[in-house]
Design an enzyme around this catalytic site. Sequence first.
Site, mmCIF file in Angstrom:
data_model
loop_
_atom_site.group_PDB
_atom_site.id
_atom_site.type_symbol
_atom_site.label_atom_id
_atom_site.label_comp_id
_atom_site.label_asym_id
_atom_site.label_seq_id
_atom_site.Cartn_x
_atom_site.Cartn_y
_atom_site.Cartn_z
ATOM 1 N N GLU A 114 57.303 39.982 21.982
ATOM 2 C CA GLU A 114 56.676 39.245 23.202
ATOM 3 C C GLU A 114 56.001 39.197 24.850
ATOM 4 O OE1 GLU A 114 59.283 38.675 21.263
ATOM 5 O OE2 GLU A 114 58.766 36.580 19.615
ATOM 6 N N HIS A 135 64.949 27.231 17.167
ATOM 7 C CA HIS A 135 63.504 26.693 16.787
ATOM 8 C C HIS A 135 63.107 25.244 16.667
ATOM 9 C CE1 HIS A 135 64.719 30.221 13.790
ATOM 10 N NE2 HIS A 135 63.545 30.217 13.618
HETATM 11 C C1 LIG Z 1 61.911 36.828 19.398
HETATM 12 C C2 LIG Z 1 61.870 36.796 18.037
HETATM 13 N N1 LIG Z 1 60.686 36.204 17.724
HETATM 14 C C3 LIG Z 1 59.771 35.794 17.257
HETATM 15 C C4 LIG Z 1 60.703 35.437 16.000
HETATM 16 C C5 LIG Z 1 60.437 34.790 15.150
HETATM 17 N N2 LIG Z 1 60.329 35.407 13.562
HETATM 18 C C6 LIG Z 1 61.813 35.374 12.641
HETATM 19 S S1 LIG Z 1 62.059 36.850 11.522
HETATM 20 C C7 LIG Z 1 60.825 37.241 11.746
HETATM 21 C C8 LIG Z 1 60.118 38.487 10.782
HETATM 22 C C9 LIG Z 1 60.525 39.498 11.254
HETATM 23 O O1 LIG Z 1 60.601 40.921 10.430
HETATM 24 P P1 LIG Z 1 61.724 42.073 10.362
HETATM 25 O O2 LIG Z 1 62.523 42.455 11.485
HETATM 26 O O3 LIG Z 1 60.871 43.067 9.619
HETATM 27 O O4 LIG Z 1 62.659 41.194 9.771
HETATM 28 P P2 LIG Z 1 62.682 40.823 8.491
HETATM 29 O O5 LIG Z 1 62.400 39.676 7.925
HETATM 30 O O6 LIG Z 1 61.655 41.492 7.072
HETATM 31 O O7 LIG Z 1 64.045 40.953 6.772
HETATM 32 C C10 LIG Z 1 59.795 36.540 12.936
HETATM 33 C C11 LIG Z 1 58.352 37.266 13.555
HETATM 34 C C12 LIG Z 1 61.984 35.194 16.219
HETATM 35 N N3 LIG Z 1 63.224 35.077 15.033
HETATM 36 N N4 LIG Z 1 63.010 35.858 17.686
#
Ligand SMILES: Cc1ncc(C[n+]2csc(CCOP(=O)(O)OP(=O)(O)O)c2C)c(N)n1
Lengths: 63, 389, 389, 337, 337
Positions: E60, E129
């Site tokens: 972000e 959330h």
């Molecule tokens: C600071 C922050 N930004 C955005 C999100 C929204 N979000 C939740 S999971 C996710 C994707 C994460 O992907 P990854 O790190 O590859 O983990 P995976 O779900 O594949 O295990 C996002 C963008 C969040 N939880 N926290």
Amino acid sequence: VSQAGAGEAAKVLATPAVRKRATDLGIDLNEVRPSEEGRIRHADLDAFISYGAKSGHAPAAAT
Amino acid sequence: EPGAQPRPDESCEAKETNPLATDLVRVLGDDNQAHGPWDPRLGPDTLRAMLEQMALTRAFDERMYRGQRQGKTSFYMKCTGEEATSVAPAMALASDDMVFPSYRQQGILITRGYPLVEMINQIYSNRGDKLKGRQLPIMYSSRAHSFFTISGNLATQTPQAVGWAMASAIRGDSRIAATWLGEGSTAEGDFHSACIFAAVYNAPVILNVVNNQWAISSFSGFAGGERTTFAARAVGYGIAGLRVDGNDPLAVYAASQWAANRARANGGPTLIEHFTYRAEGHSTSDDPSAYRSAQERNEWPLGDPIMRLKDHLIAIGEWDEDRQTALDLECAEKVKAATKEAEKNGILGHGLHHPFHTMFEDVYQDLPWHLEEQAAQAIRERKIKWPQA
Amino acid sequence: EPGAQPRPDESCEAKETNPLATDLVRVLGDDNQAHGPWDPRLGPDTLRAMLEQMALTRAFDERMYRGQRQGKTSFYMKCTGEEATSVAPAMALASDDMVFPSYRQQGILITRGYPLVEMINQIYSNRGDKLKGRQLPIMYSSRAHSFFTISGNLATQTPQAVGWAMASAIRGDSRIAATWLGEGSTAEGDFHSACIFAAVYNAPVILNVVNNQWAISSFSGFAGGERTTFAARAVGYGIAGLRVDGNDPLAVYAASQWAANRARANGGPTLIEHFTYRAEGHSTSDDPSAYRSAQERNEWPLGDPIMRLKDHLIAIGEWDEDRQTALDLECAEKVKAATKEAEKNGILGHGLHHPFHTMFEDVYQDLPWHLEEQAAQAIRERKIKWPQA
Amino acid sequence: TRNLNMIEAINDALDIMMSRDPSVVIMGEDVGYFGGVFRCTAGLQEKYGKTRVFDTPINECGIIGAAVGMGAYGLRPVPEIQFADYIYPGLDQLISEAARLRYRSAGEFIAPMTVRSPFGGGIFGGQTHSQSPEALFTHVSGLKTVIPSTPHDAKGLLIAAIEDDDPVIFFEPKRIYNGPFDGFYDKPVQPWKKFPQSRVPEGYYSIPLGKARKVRDGEAMTILAYGTMVHVVEAVAKEKGVDADILDLRTLVPLDIEAIEESVEKTGRCLIVHEATRTSGFGAELSALVTERCFYHLEAPVERVTGFDTPYPHSLEWAFFPGPIRIGEAMDKILEV
Amino acid sequence: TRNLNMIEAINDALDIMMSRDPSVVIMGEDVGYFGGVFRCTAGLQEKYGKTRVFDTPINECGIIGAAVGMGAYGLRPVPEIQFADYIYPGLDQLISEAARLRYRSAGEFIAPMTVRSPFGGGIFGGQTHSQSPEALFTHVSGLKTVIPSTPHDAKGLLIAAIEDDDPVIFFEPKRIYNGPFDGFYDKPVQPWKKFPQSRVPEGYYSIPLGKARKVRDGEAMTILAYGTMVHVVEAVAKEKGVDADILDLRTLVPLDIEAIEESVEKTGRCLIVHEATRTSGFGAELSALVTERCFYHLEAPVERVTGFDTPYPHSLEWAFFPGPIRIGEAMDKILEV
Ligand SMILES: Cc1ncc(C[n+]2csc(CCOP(=O)(O)OP(=O)(O)O)c2C)c(N)n1
Ligand SMILES: Cc1ncc(C[n+]2csc(CCOP(=O)(O)OP(=O)(O)O)c2C)c(N)n1
Ligand SMILES: [Mg+2]
Ligand SMILES: [Mg+2]
Ligand SMILES: [Mg+2]
């Protein structure tokens, strides 16, 4: 500065609107008898205007 | 090429690992045998235990997913296909090494023997929920299991793990820390903070990057994965880095053990990239068919980690298909029993499972006046709304 | 070893530069001659111009430092010994390439011909200050010179530079962006953001890390500098990385030119580490004798960049000591004249140089009611306090 | 007792807590060998070693994040953020993590850290060395916000903050590190030792968080202030001969609401003063609370005197600062009714 | 006009601005190919290409930071932060950079970005959330904060925000993306198309920032609300038969102070409602302003009804939410005087 410090136990309680109306009418709130809870309401002011401070008249019921 | 990667000494210079950061450590071959210097040479009991924990994790995911679909809770996240990346490290670590997981490491808790019932209580936010209904489902916490409270904010756990490891070193403690995050989350500044602090203080920590190739709808390229590996990040910080086949439980175990031994011997941090694949949707709120083809899953690049371990055990004569069937059944039964047990404490409701005063506890150690006043308000509202509750 | 480093093609794969990220690109040898493939082969006029800008920068620093000590302003920061890291890149870039500097790149503004008087007006926060007395001294801004407004918050300019570069690419513009930050500042998450975005979008940007070995009182080791180089960070992101002798103006020029050509040809970002030394205190608020020995400066590892360029020009028969003496005098005179001129607009006072309404302008494009009310208050206070002002 | 300035008092508090409690560690940019850019940690690394007092990378997210992990381990970290203006990169770790840890783990993990940070203006620090961001922290449940105004309080409050098991933001008003400030910036700074509040008891003592200090007893109006502004309002009241009841809040969250109510019910008038920008500053919360809780006692509008809703401008800083004229006008307005 | 829900209205506004102004670009996590986790950017990448609508790394700070640079270049970025709860890592770039750019460069560089982010609770999103962090942004001079409550307003305000040359934080109340919400969570969601505010004109129109919307004309009390809470207070007033004068603020900064003053001077009573935590929430600023500016008209204390000063607890979210009972009690209290 108003006459607020008329003795500690005898602080006048009122809404700002009541205070304002009293000031506009030249009424000293210390002279007005509150009807309940020690707080002066518009109705108390009405009563004061109609009957004066010492009349002891019970003011109209608050809305 | 399984078995072809050299295994440097655990006390080597960080840069000796550089080639491994862009290679892929593998142990299990197409012949289902273990190969090369990274073979952890685990006994059959250990291998079977690992298989069991992975199978149990998968069974758990299946049932909880269905539970969410049935309205028993609001949310769930599976780790299908990635079980090895949490179960194997959990077995390689000491049970009191502190783990700072993301939301996809239920395998650690299960491997450490945290009761399934407690997990389900949390998922249902029910009367039995140790976290008092406050946390989103799957955001577990268990100090007794050296499992740090999971955060919804990505990557924040990583500098915390480093701080914990620094503290352990400051205190001359032999425990180390390990943290997990997704490849998408490595883009966050917090992960950089973790790497810098780990490097500067030579912290006894393992930074596990679970590269499952997807971050919700975004391919790993959006985290930089098209340019180099995630393990290569270690090179930039001058720390040890390993890239490992995350669907090869033996390779994952071996890499974790290497890093743990290194950290415990004051050799400093290791970044491990687990190359794997998110076989299912991101969460129950997600429908992956909107951004990737259904076929992709079938082309699952590295094979199912559970199947691979099973086939290995069979190949070395320590397992057979019947026992696997029995295991799967047993896992399903265990989960079913735990679910039933947990349901006695209720499923997700509208918060009536917990007295409303609990909502105000633990904001601070003690309730300041404003929270006492607010608690009184909340309790009054509850009495008005549910006079009998 | 000057001249020994290979110069890969500007369009090479990023990883071809990996060896250069841990080496040190040098051109000027102990014999004061230029060596090897990185020699930018600049003509004597260009070399003399470079010498002049560096000398002028140093003369400017000397005088402003004294001005601060005399109470003409609140604060100043010198770049003594690091002049090459801003003057040479400024010459290698196109004049409308956008630069996002930190606070120690006054050499860029001077090289781009920004009037010294304007710089001093800003330093004095006087009537002539284009920034209306709002910014700390040396926090210049000049859109006309493609020089981005300097921030007090470290490293924030780096993702901004990448964003600007992305925008330029989106628009099919040929201009590129370049940013500078200290080695200490590379620890900030913002720098990581910059690297990730630069890598993912292949942004036409140059990330200059000025490793002057100190961050206030902290040795570069606290930014990770004991484990590997700062240029090695590029390896972790899969982008091009060069490590260059920051006190060798020809090497700095050559590296900047290489990176600029690469970026302009759509080859993507380059991270350049300029290895140099902060010869003076961090700022006028700092006394370095509290944390490093006075001797360290005498052991100035790589030689004074101005002397080195001077000696090179003399060695190739294009300069002599008398001309140098004359140049130094001329620079001092130029600065003195500019200072006098600027002082006509006043020195740092208590803000009476500017109408108080200006304080409320530019918070937003237009003044909302609350700022109008506050402006009225401020103006009334001024009238009470200084009835004649 | 000794006469200490605020820097010395803070250093003393840190020294005492380091020696009493081996779990206390100090970390931050330049706090170690150098002893801090304001010298608050001077001598501590030498005394307690590099494992307990150490410099950090320039990464506020990492500083707070690592402190969260250290707290979870069982240490009691006292990170310094060099200027409050630079705390923003660490905000997520403070807001989403430190402040929430106890809650989301139902008490299993806590973040018993004290984040020290110099704040406020009046030192020609320009836009990024002058901010007063305290209001942001008061909006985050789970954090406590403490601001001392004297050497005596700085020591006692800092000790209490370090001992507190919740994360505390401890803002140090840098304008009064060396001496109090009456708002008349053209007068030379008077060193703390000339003032009684610099008399600091030797050794350990603590001042409970959540208790305001009555600076002056009076009848004409209540003044709520904290940090530097305590001294300014005191001086202005004196100069104008206003019989003010002055409260130094000391802790913004949790707030000493009793002291506030008692005072406003007595005086019927309330002036709130802070240096931070006005809109959504902590003065707004104070004003709202006073109106909600002392409404019928109010004889005049609750007034706020604050910094303006602009960045802190370098050369115009005294135009920005809520100084004697602005405060005096508000007093007149309140008393005029 | 068409009947659109809030997601469609936002999508429509983005589409219109993308087509009118080639400098508008959209960026954020999952906004590109996928069209956003709430689908607000659906179809836009296909229509405008990957250089104008693109996915970003999960960072972000980088999203806002890059947007600052793009703004300086001359683009008009519309970054999305996937949930308001995740905006904190980008706060420094917002507070110290985007908000200050025009000021510190004396107008040479601006940050004409619009940061869109879904906020608020009521969707069982748990602590991360559900947050409503708008108050933090209102304390930062240089930022504008906009919150729509209907599809009609969402479109017009978003267009105005994008056209605005200052950085705007545009918080979208996710609870009412698909339909308004009267606070009675056990009733099924009614889709927007059943309500007149979902009637959205075709094509371009804009609603000026800084102007409140009169939701209902009344005499008994003024109610100040925004976002989801507008619908809740409207429903409660109706249910209780309170003749309320309801203002939907729409923009928190700059605030429509005239509309507020006019209403409070008429009714003499004021109720402020928001979902965010109470202490130092934006309600505090509103309460302070009302007391300062309408003091003598006040017939009753200014009351705030808010979320509690706790994280947003997953299963207890309806206990946290400032629902009909809490609002109703406050109305009674105000009218009782
Ligand atoms: C600071 C922050 N930004 C955005 C999100 C929204 N979000 C939740 S999971 C996710 C994707 C994460 O992907 P990854 O790190 O590859 O983990 P995976 O779900 O594949 O295990 C996002 C963008 C969040 N939880 N926290
Ligand atoms: C975000 C942030 N944190 C801390 C500071 C305080 N600070 C100003 S300069 C500086 C040292 C920077 O060192 P380096 O990046 O090496 O640059 P140099 O001064 O050597 O050019 C620090 C810590 C700041 N300005 N911004
Ligand atoms: Mg992933
Ligand atoms: Mg440096
Ligand atoms: Mg805009």
